[in-house]
Design an enzyme around this catalytic site. Structure first.
Site, short mmCIF file in Angstrom:
data_model
loop_
_atom_site.label_atom_id
_atom_site.label_comp_id
_atom_site.label_asym_id
_atom_site.label_seq_id
_atom_site.Cartn_x
_atom_site.Cartn_y
_atom_site.Cartn_z
N TYR B 298 28.67 -14.62 -21.26
CA TYR B 298 28.17 -13.27 -20.97
C TYR B 298 27.18 -13.34 -19.81
CZ TYR B 298 27.06 -8.44 -22.40
OH TYR B 298 26.91 -7.08 -22.47
N TYR B 348 31.49 -4.43 -16.06
CA TYR B 348 30.58 -4.57 -17.20
C TYR B 348 31.09 -3.67 -18.31
CZ TYR B 348 26.23 -4.10 -19.91
OH TYR B 348 25.28 -4.07 -20.89
#
Lengths: 340, 393
Positions: B298, B348
């Site tokens: 991430y 995102y």
């Protein structure tokens, strides 16, 4: 990243509303310098001394009959419970915008110009005029109008002449909030009355959530005390506070007043995006208190290039209003072993 | 901390379908519609229909409820629905929830989804007054930072990043190498927002400061879009069109004295919650870092990728800057990361697009395919209570 808008895009504001806003703006601008008021007291040393102390300014020049120019607004503040006069152009314009749906307000900037130093004994007079209303503008906060007022301070002389000694352009954004959850917004009355605290004093104030576990901390800052929770059973200190001691589990707790001394454990120079009601950059420090707990706060009166890990700092308190005082930090020296 | 040896979630379920909308800055449609489109695409990908679905999982933050999505998809009945808190930390946990439900027979086919207009609607990168005024303990937690002026994701990360640089002698350029790798991978991914737009380390260093020490190019984009994943049993997976991406391990983690983005009060202000996730992933899978052909870590902010490599055991504390040097995390390197371009390069979508990339790598269909992927690790949001997956053939 910009969104192209075609010539046929929907207007930001209903044309009829826009026309009404601009017509009112013209009417109020035409009033010129209005809302005339005399300062409550002549320029005087006790008020200067209090101001110097609050600002941490120890310039001896201002102990000898001259006033710091930047405190010009102080002389004509409304005082506790004071209200803007009915003919005040800024408030009139704010009301027009509020009534047409631009309910939120954000102070954007403030420029003051000083003609000369004021002297103890001089009697000030202030007027306010509506300088401009610009919009509609699409901003990150929402669609709105920039409202600029001009305050002018005069000293009247015996020969009948009026000498301009200072002026101020004060700009706010009155807008329709885009967010579903809106920040609590200070009413413009309070904003203007508080404007002497700084150019962004008309800002909205983000109030901390509190409950019975945490309110002692905020009562402490209001009283000029940095309080740290202490377990009454085992004595462990803790920040942030909570109802159960992480060390012994006891629910019986009190607090101690910290020394307010600490060192910078880490820091951030916040440059973007905007923080509502704040000027950028903001220096934020994570402070290791001498008592062994950590706290986040703003580092004030320090340049971004001056801050470093290990730097000693001391707490101070920034009173926002009756309901909120924020702890802030001031540097007290260079970091141990640093070049500075 | 260890489970019964006879009871395991490992390899009982698989991700069989993946779907997504386009990734943009202005989708022009509702968040619910985005999730509908992604879920339909994911079901089509695995040859199932809404009538096969009996479970839905998503993020607490998602604005489209399970029942709203079920109505729009025409899912007749739901036997299982669940949401996970803590922002992007929920990503891999939505799959964990699905896997646990399927493995225990609570549900047969679960769709995990996340859809938002995170650029054209409510932008996560901004100072969030809403986060500070929640009437719950998260709102109380934020009272110690937001009113002081610390309230954007970048600024909260910068506090940790500054300390990390100080402790380990890393530099902003070390952070920049993550951005360069991501953007290199995005440059060859037609679905990436930054397709055809690689950057250099010089670009990274020249990008403006957001929250020192973070430059603009240390921060991921804000995107509009949705991703959905279909989870079913390993048995059923074998009958579906694509090679199954088995859920070899699925874990959540929260650390000692945990806060959301502001875990500043423990001795080490890094991300030990990811260490919790890592240890559990290795325990469940019986594998370790050396068994991972690649990773999808991430990357909403570059410093966290370095910290994750350390927490997951790919290298020791403070060693990530050396680990990632010389293109090691780029395609062709010894541990390629974020081959879709990551959240800095592709989009995102709160980590869900990274799970989809993990599935493509297991299938062998990534645009930046790593040779012979047996196992890979995927992680969820960092700085928050989080989650992770090991996916494999």
């Amino acid at each position: 990243m910009s969104h192209p808008t075609s010539a046929t895009a929907e207007p930001l504001v209903d044309p009829a509303v826009h026309e009404q806003v601009m017509a009112e703006a013209e009417r109020i601008k035409a009033l010129g310098e209005a809302s005339e008021r005399l300062a409550r007291d002549p320029v005087n040393q006790p008020t200067i001394s209090n101001w110097l102390e609050a600002m941490g300014n120890d310039n001896p020049r201002f102990r000898q009959g001259e006033a710091p120019p930047s405190m010009v607004q102080v002389w004509t503040m409304y005082g506790l419970g004071g209200k803007a006069p009915a003919d005040d152009p800024l408030h009139a314009m704010m009301n027009v915008l509020t009534d047409t749906g631009f309910t939120a307000v954000l102070g954007t900037n403030c420029e003051q110009s000083y003609e000369r130093y004021l002297r103890v004994g001089e009697q000030l007079r202030v007027t306010t005029a509506l300088d401009s209303v610009v919009g509609p503008k699409k901003t990150a906060m929402g669609v709105g109008y920039f409202v600029t007022s001009r305050s002018t301070w005069y000293v009247d002389h015996e020969d009948g002449s009026a000498e301009q000694v200072a002026s101020m352009l004060f700009r706010v954004l009155k807008f329709v909030p885009t967010r579903a959850v809106q920040p609590p917004v200070d009413p413009p009355e309070a904003s203007v009355a508080d404007a002497a605290d700084g150019p962004d004093a008309s800002r909205f104030v983000l109030r901390p959530m509190k409950n019975r576990d945490t309110e002692f901390f905020w009562e402490g800052t209001a009283a000029g005390e940095l309080r740290v929770q202490r377990c009454n059973a085992c004595g462990v200190l803790r920040h942030p506070p909570g109802p159960a001691c992480p060390s012994c589990g006891a629910l019986d707790r009190g607090h101690v007043a910290a020394s307010g001394r600490g060192t910078v454990f880490s820091y951030v120079v916040h440059r973007h995006p905007p923080v509502p009601g704040r000027e950028l950059p903001i220096l934020l420090v994570l402070v290791d208190l001498d008592e062994g707990v950590r706290m986040v706060g703003e580092l004030v009166d320090t340049e971004p290039t001056e801050v470093e890990i290990g730097m000693p700092v001391q707490v101070d308190f920034r009173r926002v209003d009756d309901d909120l005082t924020l702890p802030v930090w001031r540097r007290t020296g260079p970091a141990e072993g640093s070049r500075a | 901390m260890t489970g019964d040896t006879g009871r395991t979630l490992s390899r009982q379920t698989a991700i069989v379908g993946i779907g997504a909308t386009e990734f943009s800055k202005e989708s022009g449609r509702s968040e619910l519609q985005l999730s509908v489109e992604a879920a339909r695409a994911a079901l089509a990908d695995c040859g199932l229909t809404p009538a096969d679905v009996d479970g839905l999982t998503t993020f607490t933050m998602d604005t489209s409820s399970e029942i709203a999505l079920a109505r729009e998809l025409g899912i007749p009945e739901l036997r299982f629905f669940s949401r996970i808190n803590y922002g992007g930390g929920a990503a891999c946990a939505t799959v964990q929830q699905a896997a646990m439900a399927v493995a225990t027979g609570v549900a047969d086919v679960v769709v995990c989804y996340r859809g938002f207009n995170e650029r054209s609607g409510s932008r996560f990168g901004q100072f969030s007054v809403a986060a500070a005024t929640q009437v719950n303990t998260n709102g109380l937690d934020n009272a110690w930072t937001y009113p002081m002026g610390l309230g954007t994701p970048a600024a909260t990360v910068a506090m940790q990043a500054r300390r990390y640089l100080h402790e380990y002698g890393a530099t902003s350029e070390d952070f920049g190498r993550v951005a360069v790798a991501d953007r290199r991978h995005a440059a060859t991914n037609p679905n990436a927002f930054f397709y055809g737009k690689p950057i250099t380390l010089e670009d990274h260093q020249a990008s403006r400061m957001i929250a020192e020490p973070l430059h603009l190019l240390d921060c991921c984009q804000e995107s509009d879009g949705a991703v959905a994943l279909v989870v079913t049993s390993a048995d059923r997976a074998r009958d579906l069109p694509h090679p199954p991406a088995y859920v070899v391990a699925a874990a959540q983690g929260s650390g000692r004295d945990q806060f959301v983005m502001t875990s500043y009060y423990r001795d080490d202000i890094g991300i030990p919650e990811m260490g919790v996730v890592g240890r559990e992933l290795w325990r469940q899978s019986g594998l370790g870092p050396d068994d991972m052909a690649m990773g999808v870590l991430y990357d909403h902010f570059t410093p966290y990728v370095l910290m994750q490599l350390e927490e997951l055991g790919f290298c020791g504390p403070g060693e990530a800057k050396d680990f990632i040097a010389d293109g090691a995390i780029e395609i062709g390197g010894r541990l390629p990361l974020n081959t879709h371009g990551g959240q800095l390069g592709e989009a995102y979508i709160h980590g869900m697009n990274g799970i989809a990339e993990g599935v493509r790598q297991v299938r062998g269909t990534s645009v930046n395919q790593v040779p012979d992927v047996q196992h890979l690790v995927v992680t969820a949001g960092t700085g928050v209570p989080t989650s992770g997956l090991v996916l494999g053939r």
